[in-house]
Design a protein around this motif. Structure first.
Motif, PDB file in Angstrom:
ATOM      1  N   MET A   1      23.576  58.399  78.831  1.00  0.00           N
ATOM      2  CA  MET A   1      24.246  57.176  78.485  1.00  0.00           C
ATOM      3  C   MET A   1      24.802  56.533  79.756  1.00  0.00           C
ATOM      4  N   ALA A   2      24.442  55.322  80.015  1.00  0.00           N
ATOM      5  CA  ALA A   2      24.880  54.604  81.206  1.00  0.00           C
ATOM      6  C   ALA A   2      26.296  54.066  81.002  1.00  0.00           C
ATOM      7  N   ALA A   3      27.058  54.055  82.063  1.00  0.00           N
ATOM      8  CA  ALA A   3      28.413  53.511  82.005  1.00  0.00           C
ATOM      9  C   ALA A   3      28.350  51.992  82.004  1.00  0.00           C
ATOM     10  N   SER A   4      29.293  51.379  81.310  1.00  0.00           N
ATOM     11  CA  SER A   4      29.351  49.920  81.312  1.00  0.00           C
ATOM     12  C   SER A   4      29.808  49.438  82.680  1.00  0.00           C
ATOM     13  N   ASN A   5      29.488  48.189  82.960  1.00  0.00           N
ATOM     14  CA  ASN A   5      29.892  47.622  84.249  1.00  0.00           C
ATOM     15  C   ASN A   5      31.418  47.564  84.357  1.00  0.00           C
ATOM     16  N   ASP A   6      32.114  47.401  83.225  1.00  0.00           N
ATOM     17  CA  ASP A   6      33.582  47.376  83.245  1.00  0.00           C
ATOM     18  C   ASP A   6      34.139  48.725  83.697  1.00  0.00           C
ATOM     19  N   VAL A   7      33.550  49.795  83.194  1.00  0.00           N
ATOM     20  CA  VAL A   7      33.990  51.137  83.585  1.00  0.00           C
ATOM     21  C   VAL A   7      33.665  51.378  85.054  1.00  0.00           C
ATOM     22  N   LEU A   8      32.467  51.005  85.467  1.00  0.00           N
ATOM     23  CA  LEU A   8      32.093  51.177  86.883  1.00  0.00           C
ATOM     24  C   LEU A   8      33.048  50.395  87.791  1.00  0.00           C
ATOM     25  N   ARG A   9      33.358  49.178  87.412  1.00  0.00           N
ATOM     26  CA  ARG A   9      34.265  48.348  88.212  1.00  0.00           C
ATOM     27  C   ARG A   9      35.651  48.992  88.289  1.00  0.00           C
ATOM     28  N   SER A  10      36.153  49.458  87.157  1.00  0.00           N
ATOM     29  CA  SER A  10      37.471  50.082  87.116  1.00  0.00           C
ATOM     30  C   SER A  10      37.537  51.329  88.002  1.00  0.00           C
ATOM     31  N   VAL A  11      36.537  52.186  87.886  1.00  0.00           N
ATOM     32  CA  VAL A  11      36.503  53.408  88.700  1.00  0.00           C
ATOM     33  C   VAL A  11      36.327  53.059  90.180  1.00  0.00           C
ATOM     34  N   PHE A  12      35.512  52.053  90.463  1.00  0.00           N
ATOM     35  CA  PHE A  12      35.287  51.608  91.842  1.00  0.00           C
ATOM     36  C   PHE A  12      36.583  51.095  92.461  1.00  0.00           C
ATOM     37  N   ILE A  13      37.302  50.255  91.734  1.00  0.00           N
ATOM     38  CA  ILE A  13      38.556  49.701  92.254  1.00  0.00           C
ATOM     39  C   ILE A  13      39.594  50.809  92.463  1.00  0.00           C
ATOM     40  N   THR A  14      39.691  51.709  91.505  1.00  0.00           N
ATOM     41  CA  THR A  14      40.613  52.840  91.673  1.00  0.00           C
ATOM     42  C   THR A  14      40.232  53.659  92.901  1.00  0.00           C
ATOM     43  N   GLY A  15      38.945  53.907  93.073  1.00  0.00           N
ATOM     44  CA  GLY A  15      38.473  54.657  94.235  1.00  0.00           C
ATOM     45  C   GLY A  15      38.781  53.946  95.542  1.00  0.00           C
ATOM     46  N   LEU A  16      38.626  52.631  95.554  1.00  0.00           N
ATOM     47  CA  LEU A  16      38.945  51.851  96.757  1.00  0.00           C
ATOM     48  C   LEU A  16      40.442  51.940  97.079  1.00  0.00           C
ATOM     49  N   LYS A  17      41.273  51.820  96.053  1.00  0.00           N
ATOM     50  CA  LYS A  17      42.726  51.909  96.265  1.00  0.00           C
ATOM     51  C   LYS A  17      43.111  53.304  96.754  1.00  0.00           C
ATOM     52  N   ASN A  18      42.458  54.319  96.190  1.00  0.00           N
ATOM     53  CA  ASN A  18      42.711  55.689  96.651  1.00  0.00           C
ATOM     54  C   ASN A  18      42.277  55.860  98.100  1.00  0.00           C
ATOM     55  N   ALA A  19      41.098  55.353  98.444  1.00  0.00           N
ATOM     56  CA  ALA A  19      40.598  55.457  99.825  1.00  0.00           C
ATOM     57  C   ALA A  19      41.529  54.723 100.787  1.00  0.00           C
ATOM     58  N   HIS A  20      42.049  53.593 100.373  1.00  0.00           N
ATOM     59  CA  HIS A  20      42.998  52.828 101.195  1.00  0.00           C
ATOM     60  C   HIS A  20      44.224  53.692 101.495  1.00  0.00           C
ATOM     61  N   GLY A  21      44.735  54.344 100.455  1.00  0.00           N
ATOM     62  CA  GLY A  21      45.883  55.232 100.643  1.00  0.00           C
ATOM     63  C   GLY A  21      45.549  56.420 101.529  1.00  0.00           C
ATOM     64  N   VAL A  22      44.378  56.998 101.344  1.00  0.00           N
ATOM     65  CA  VAL A  22      43.952  58.142 102.156  1.00  0.00           C
ATOM     66  C   VAL A  22      43.824  57.736 103.622  1.00  0.00           C
ATOM     67  N   GLU A  23      43.336  56.531 103.876  1.00  0.00           N
ATOM     68  CA  GLU A  23      43.238  56.072 105.271  1.00  0.00           C
ATOM     69  C   GLU A  23      44.631  55.908 105.887  1.00  0.00           C
ATOM     70  N   HIS A  24      45.612  55.486 105.093  1.00  0.00           N
ATOM     71  CA  HIS A  24      46.994  55.432 105.598  1.00  0.00           C
ATOM     72  C   HIS A  24      47.517  56.842 105.873  1.00  0.00           C
ATOM     73  N   GLN A  25      47.141  57.783 105.020  1.00  0.00           N
ATOM     74  CA  GLN A  25      47.505  59.179 105.246  1.00  0.00           C
ATOM     75  C   GLN A  25      46.876  59.671 106.554  1.00  0.00           C
ATOM     76  N   ALA A  26      45.638  59.289 106.797  1.00  0.00           N
ATOM     77  CA  ALA A  26      44.946  59.691 108.024  1.00  0.00           C
ATOM     78  C   ALA A  26      45.663  59.141 109.258  1.00  0.00           C
TER      79      ALA A  26
END
Length: 172
Positions: A1-26
Motif C-alpha cells: 500500500m503506497a503512502a498518500s502524498n499528504d503523509v509523505l509531505r508530513s513525514v518529510f517536513i518532520t524529518g527536515l525539522k529534525n535534521a535542522h535541529g540535529v545540524e544545530h546539535q552538530a
C-alpha cells in the motif's frame, strides 16, 4: 500500500525539522571540541571546515522548508543545541577526550548521513525532487566527514598515546 502524498509531505517536513535541529546539535558539538584541540590541529582544521559545511546544510534545509511554506522548529533547534553542548561536556573530563570524541563523531556523522538518505527517499517518493540535489550535497558532506574521521582514528590514537607517554596533555 503506497503512502498518500499528504503523509509523505508530513513525514518529510518532520524529518527536515529534525535534521535542522540535529545540524544545530552538530554545531554545538564541534564548537566545544574545537576549543580543546590544541594538540590536534589537523582535527581542529577539519572540524572548522565541516562546521562551515554544517552552516550551509542548515541554510539548505531552510531553503527546502521555505519552498514548502514551512519553517524550522525553534524548540527542536534549542533542545538539540543544549543536548550537543551536554554531550560534548561529558567527554571533557576524560583523559582520552580526543579519542572518545573521534568515536562519537564517526557515529554522529553516520547518523546524519542516514537521516539525509531517508530525506532523499521521502523527497523522491513525495515528488519533492527539487530538494534532492540540496539533500544529496549534504549527504555527500556527511559521508566525506564520517570517512575522514574513521580514516584518522589510527593516527589520532597513536598521537594520543605518544603525547601521554611524553607526559604531555594528551586529551587536548
Amino acid at each position: 500500500m503506497a503512502a498518500s502524498n499528504d503523509v509523505l509531505r508530513s513525514v518529510f517536513i518532520t524529518g527536515l525539522k529534525n535534521a535542522h535541529g540535529v545540524e544545530h546539535q552538530a554545531l554545538a558539538l564541534m564548537d566545544r571540541q574545537i576549543d580543546h584541540l590544541a594538540n590536534y590541529p589537523e582535527i581542529s582544521d577539519m572540524l572548522r571546515k565541516h562546521r562551515a559545511e554544517t552552516e550551509e546544510q542548515i541554510t539548505r534545509i531552510d531553503q527546502i522548508l521555505d519552498g514548502l511554506g514551512e519553517s524550522a522548529s525553534a524548540v527542536k533547534d534549542i533542545a538539540l543545541t543544549i543536548s550537543g553542548n551536554m554531550a560534548a561536556i561529558a567527554h571533557v573530563f576524560a583523559p582520552d577526550e580526543v579519542l572518545k570524541n573521534s568515536f562519537a563523531n564517526h557515529a554522529f556523522e553516520n547518523f546524519e548521513a542516514a537521516a539525509y538518505t531517508s530525506l532523499i527517499t521521502l523527497a523522491d517518493a513525495g515528488s519533492f525532487t527539487s530538494a534532492t540535489p540540496l539533500l544529496q550535497q549534504s549527504l555527500s558532506e556527511e559521508q566525506r566527514m564520517a570517512q575522514w574521521v574513521l580514516d584518522n582514528i589510527p593516527a589520532t590514537t597513536m598521537k594520543y598515546v605518544s603525547l601521554r607517554a611524553a607526559g604531555e596533555t594528551a586529551g587536548h
